[in-house]
Design an enzyme around this catalytic site. Structure first.
Site, mmCIF file in Angstrom:
data_model
loop_
_atom_site.group_PDB
_atom_site.id
_atom_site.type_symbol
_atom_site.label_atom_id
_atom_site.label_comp_id
_atom_site.label_asym_id
_atom_site.label_seq_id
_atom_site.Cartn_x
_atom_site.Cartn_y
_atom_site.Cartn_z
ATOM 1 N N ILE A 6 0.855 -1.189 0.000
ATOM 2 C CA ILE A 6 0.000 0.000 0.000
ATOM 3 C C ILE A 6 0.887 1.234 0.000
ATOM 4 O O ILE A 6 1.793 1.356 0.832
ATOM 5 C CB ILE A 6 -0.919 0.018 1.238
ATOM 6 C CG1 ILE A 6 -1.678 -1.302 1.388
ATOM 7 C CG2 ILE A 6 -1.888 1.200 1.166
ATOM 8 C CD1 ILE A 6 -2.290 -1.499 2.765
ATOM 9 N N THR A 31 3.963 1.524 2.841
ATOM 10 C CA THR A 31 5.003 2.427 2.362
ATOM 11 C C THR A 31 4.583 3.873 2.553
ATOM 12 O O THR A 31 3.399 4.206 2.554
ATOM 13 C CB THR A 31 5.329 2.179 0.873
ATOM 14 O OG1 THR A 31 4.246 2.647 0.058
ATOM 15 C CG2 THR A 31 5.566 0.698 0.608
ATOM 16 N N ASN A 75 -2.491 4.427 -3.234
ATOM 17 C CA ASN A 75 -3.234 5.408 -2.456
ATOM 18 C C ASN A 75 -2.504 6.747 -2.357
ATOM 19 O O ASN A 75 -3.126 7.768 -2.106
ATOM 20 C CB ASN A 75 -3.505 4.848 -1.056
ATOM 21 C CG ASN A 75 -4.039 5.890 -0.107
ATOM 22 O OD1 ASN A 75 -5.195 6.303 -0.195
ATOM 23 N ND2 ASN A 75 -3.185 6.351 0.815
ATOM 24 N N TYR A 140 -6.319 19.146 -9.969
ATOM 25 C CA TYR A 140 -6.351 17.929 -9.146
ATOM 26 C C TYR A 140 -7.295 16.904 -9.754
ATOM 27 O O TYR A 140 -6.963 15.719 -9.888
ATOM 28 C CB TYR A 140 -6.795 18.277 -7.729
ATOM 29 C CG TYR A 140 -7.132 17.064 -6.885
ATOM 30 C CD1 TYR A 140 -6.126 16.247 -6.386
ATOM 31 C CD2 TYR A 140 -8.461 16.731 -6.604
ATOM 32 C CE1 TYR A 140 -6.429 15.130 -5.622
ATOM 33 C CE2 TYR A 140 -8.769 15.625 -5.839
ATOM 34 C CZ TYR A 140 -7.754 14.825 -5.346
ATOM 35 O OH TYR A 140 -8.069 13.725 -4.607
ATOM 36 N N LYS A 144 -6.513 12.981 -11.268
ATOM 37 C CA LYS A 144 -7.192 11.764 -10.825
ATOM 38 C C LYS A 144 -8.019 11.146 -11.956
ATOM 39 O O LYS A 144 -8.113 9.916 -12.064
ATOM 40 C CB LYS A 144 -8.080 12.075 -9.618
ATOM 41 C CG LYS A 144 -7.315 12.361 -8.335
ATOM 42 C CD LYS A 144 -6.570 11.141 -7.849
ATOM 43 C CE LYS A 144 -6.036 11.325 -6.436
ATOM 44 N NZ LYS A 144 -5.359 10.104 -5.925
#
Length: 251
Positions: A6, A31, A75, A140, A144
């Site tokens: 992760i 991580t 993530n 942003y 995404k």
């Protein structure tokens, strides 16, 4: 025992997801850019590694130390709020380098192994802001949305090789550092045209009433994508996210 890696586990969704996988008995490689050993329970099943998704050497080193993994959860990311007209070019580049290209880089690191063994799962955490246009998060949102597009194409490419790919879309959450990270990049408060819009956005973001997304919602959506072979490509995480996705899917 299966292993999950992760990214972005120092807080919020990543931290909650790491805790959940540990509770489920998985080996967890958590991580973060600056590793901290005191934010997760002590466990023989936990490995904490430094990982900066914008640094190719850091990615190679982390995956080499992690060994064989079964699930990759992307993530790591950050937000910035500013009108498209005013956002700093450096901030725009950083958004894409971290949120988009960082996700691409970690996927490219693990995909040869997944494809060779004909198994594996990749779960990319994006955002419900990609579902409809919103002011002040345009760049942003674009970073995404690009991850959504990459993931959609990758799902088609990987299907013949038995590799599953999913997108988890959280809604507005009080449990993340998005606001704290986004505010330093805010531009436009000194502009009479944009100031009312920005003040409204800040008030809405700080409001904690109404449907929200909590870190546990995101962890649950990631878990569903992990264990359910029939899970959809896109999974909304949080009550507000479910509402947004339903509205977006209406003709």
């Amino acid at each position: 025992m299966p292993t999950v890696l992760i990214t972005g586990c120092s807080s919020g969704f990543g931290l909650e997801t790491a805790k959940m996988f540990l509770e489920k008995g998985w080996n967890v490689v958590a991580t973060m850019r600056r590793p901290s050993s005191d934010i997760l329970p002590v466990s023989d099943h936990l490995t904490i590694l430094p990982l900066n998704v914008t640094d190719p050497d850091s990615i190679r080193d982390a995956f080499a130390q992690a060994g064989d993994i079964d699930v990759l959860v992307n993530n790591a990311g950050f937000g910035a709020a500013a009108p498209v007209e005013l956002i700093e070019p450096e901030t725009a580049r950083e958004l894409f380098e971290t949120n988009t290209l960082g996700t691409l880089a970690t996927m490219q690191e693990i995909l040869p192994k997944f494809r060779e063994r004909r198994s594996g799962t990749i779960i990319n955490v994006t955002s419900t802001v990609t579902l409809k246009p919103l002011p002040l998060v345009g760049v942003y949102r674009a970073s995404k949305a690009a991850v959504n597009a990459l993931t959609e194409s990758l799902a088609v490419e990987m299907k013949p090789f038995g590799v599953r790919v999913h997108i988890v879309l959280p809604g507005r959450s009080p449990a993340t550092s998005f606001g704290n990270n986004a505010m330093p990049h805010l531009r436009g408060m000194d502009n009479t045209d944009y100031k009312p819009m920005i003040e409204g956005m800040i008030a809405g973001f700080r409001k904690e009433s109404g449907p929200l997304t909590y870190a546990a919602d995101v962890a649950a959506a990631i878990w569903r994508a992990t264990i359910d072979p029939g899970a959809p490509l896109k999974i909304a995480a949080g009550e507000d996210a479910v509402q947004w996705m339903a509205e977006a899917e209406q003709p």
